[in-house]
Scaffold this active site. Structure first.
Site, mmCIF file in Angstrom:
data_model
loop_
_atom_site.group_PDB
_atom_site.id
_atom_site.type_symbol
_atom_site.label_atom_id
_atom_site.label_comp_id
_atom_site.label_asym_id
_atom_site.label_seq_id
_atom_site.Cartn_x
_atom_site.Cartn_y
_atom_site.Cartn_z
ATOM 1 C CD GLU A 128 15.797 7.967 -60.407
ATOM 2 O OE1 GLU A 128 16.292 8.960 -59.830
ATOM 3 O OE2 GLU A 128 16.208 7.154 -61.056
ATOM 4 C CB CYS A 129 10.263 7.365 -64.356
ATOM 5 S SG CYS A 129 9.291 7.501 -66.026
ATOM 6 N N GLY A 130 9.629 4.701 -64.280
ATOM 7 C CA GLY A 130 9.228 3.253 -64.611
ATOM 8 C C GLY A 130 9.280 2.422 -63.042
ATOM 9 C CG MET A 183 6.046 5.646 -58.858
ATOM 10 S SD MET A 183 5.796 7.515 -58.680
ATOM 11 C CE MET A 183 5.541 8.001 -60.576
ATOM 12 C CB SER A 243 9.368 11.758 -58.102
ATOM 13 O OG SER A 243 9.218 12.799 -59.145
#
Length: 429
Positions: free
Chosen positions: A319-321, A323, A410
């Site tokens: 998720e986010c960081g 990723m 994502s």
């Protein structure tokens, strides 16, 4: 049915001091042996880290979109059954956003107190306070807090202008030494502030010194039907979770759900170069990989271990960081490029301006989930998305969902309780 005193702490705008005041109240009561449970309105990871340290208990999010009314009601009822005081910190200004802090306070009948930065105000303080009180009459305002006053006389003048039904609860002086450090996503995480406990005690001292006589937290009823526990769909599964200053954006409710599903949680720190634990699945939550890119890139085994994990078809949620840490390359805000794990094709660039912000609804192959997005980076990947999120408020943020073998990634920070069955199906593999 449980009874417990409660207070909803809001403000006219961000930056008024909601977090510091909420933390001060929580610390003041906790250090006297009272059991304090604090909630944060809406999606946020940074304020809760401060409030958790202040109260000594995990801080949960109350969000009518991500979790829904019944879920929020259940969280409040559980807290009321075990606490002496419930505090809920609002988000932004009292009426900002959809759903807003006012919507949440009204939904549960929580008494509201607004924190107003009085540093550049005199009689206008009372006009602003009464305007907030009257804008939505169904809300119950029990008082107002003056923050950053210039002197005791200033505080007295502010209180004298208020009507009897909106008393001045407390007046706290301007204290530059008590200001919390911030960075591009908000407050610096609690675990990165070695002097935080002393600062929290100083806040509590200021609260107690500025408290006006007569404040009483009135008990209120909290009722909710007991949630049926989820089926232990992941019984016997072991999920490794990265958790440190680079990967700290974790909802407490997500961990609770995984445990309820039967998962054994295995935390590890990539920053301390700890090895990936033996596991059936892996979760890399969001955080600040861009601030620790060199340390992450120098991990002697993690990239190879994650590649082997994926080669075996084991699930990995990023998720986010999380990723960003899997990409081929990450360029920080200073323009320096860093080699990352290289298990997800693509590159990201951290910029100085906000790239995306908003609540998100996204359809996983296993079912719909909800969450939010907040980041300063942009992504360039050859992968085709398998889904695109939508923003319930019609905002432009609509994040992509990527699948690369057993890797799912994502920018969305997913709220697992929004669909336990979908989360279980993914992690089961």
């Amino acid at each position: 049915m449980s009874r417990c005193p409660a207070l909803f702490i809001s403000a006219p705008s961000s930056g008024s001091g909601k977090t510091s005041i909420t933390a001060a109240i929580a610390r003041s009561h906790a250090r006297r042996g009272r059991r304090v449970r604090v909630f944060k309105t809406g999606p946020d990871f940074l304020d809760p880290s401060i409030l958790e340290r202040a109260s000594g208990a995990p801080v949960y999010q109350l969000d009518l979109f991500m979790g829904g009314f019944a879920h929020c009601q259940s969280l409040l009822a559980q807290a009321a059954a075990e606490a002496d005081l419930i505090l809920v910190e609002g988000v932004m200004g009292l009426f900002d956003g959809n759903p807003s802090s006012a919507d949440l306070a009204a939904a549960f009948g929580l008494p509201v107190v607004c924190v107003i930065d009085a540093s550049a105000m005199a009689q206008t303080f009372a006009a602003l306070a009464t305007g907030l009180q009257r804008f939505r009459p169904e809300l119950h305002h029990c008082g107002v807090i003056a923050n950053r006053i210039g002197s005791a006389a200033h505080g007295r003048m502010l209180g004298e202008g208020l009507p009897d039904d909106l008393p001045l609860i407390a007046a706290l002086p301007r204290e530059p030494r008590l200001i919390l450090p911030e960075r591009h996503l908000g407050l610096v995480q609690a675990l990165e502030q070695p002097g935080l406990d002393a600062q929290l005690d100083a806040w509590a001292d200021a609260w107690e010194a500025g408290l006006r006589p007569g404040l009483a937290f009135k008990p209120m009823d909290f009722a909710a039907e007991a949630d049926a526990p989820p089926k232990p769909l992941l019984q016997g599964r072991r999920i490794a979770i990265a958790r440190d200053a680079a990967f700290g954006f974790i909802y407490a409710a997500n961990l609770d759900l995984l445990r309820a599903l039967g998962v054994e949680l295995a935390f590890f720190s990539p920053l301390r170069h700890e090895a990936l634990p033996a596991c059936d699945a892996l979760w890399l939550p969001g955080g600040y990989p861009e601030l620790h890119a060199d340390a992450l890139g120098a991990h002697p085994t993690l990239a190879t271990a994650m590649a082997a994990h994926l080669a075996q078809g084991k699930p990995l949620l990023a998720e986010c960081g999380g990723m960003l840490a899997l990409l081929d390359e990450l360029t920080d805000a200073a323009g320096e490029a860093h080699r990352m794990a290289g298990v997800m094709p693509g590159r990201a660039h951290v910029q100085h301006r906000l790239a995306a912000l908003g609540l998100q609804a996204i359809a996983w192959p296993e079912g719909p989930l909800r969450g939010h997005s907040y980041h300063y980076s942009t992504l360039d990947t050859p992968l085709a998305p398998i889904a695109q999120a939508s923003n319930p408020n019609g905002g432009k943020t609509a994040e992509m969902l990527y699948q690369h073998g057993s890797l799912r990634a994502s920018y969305v920070h997913h709220y697992f309780p929004s669909n336990p069955e979908a989360v279980a199906a993914f992690f089961k593999g």
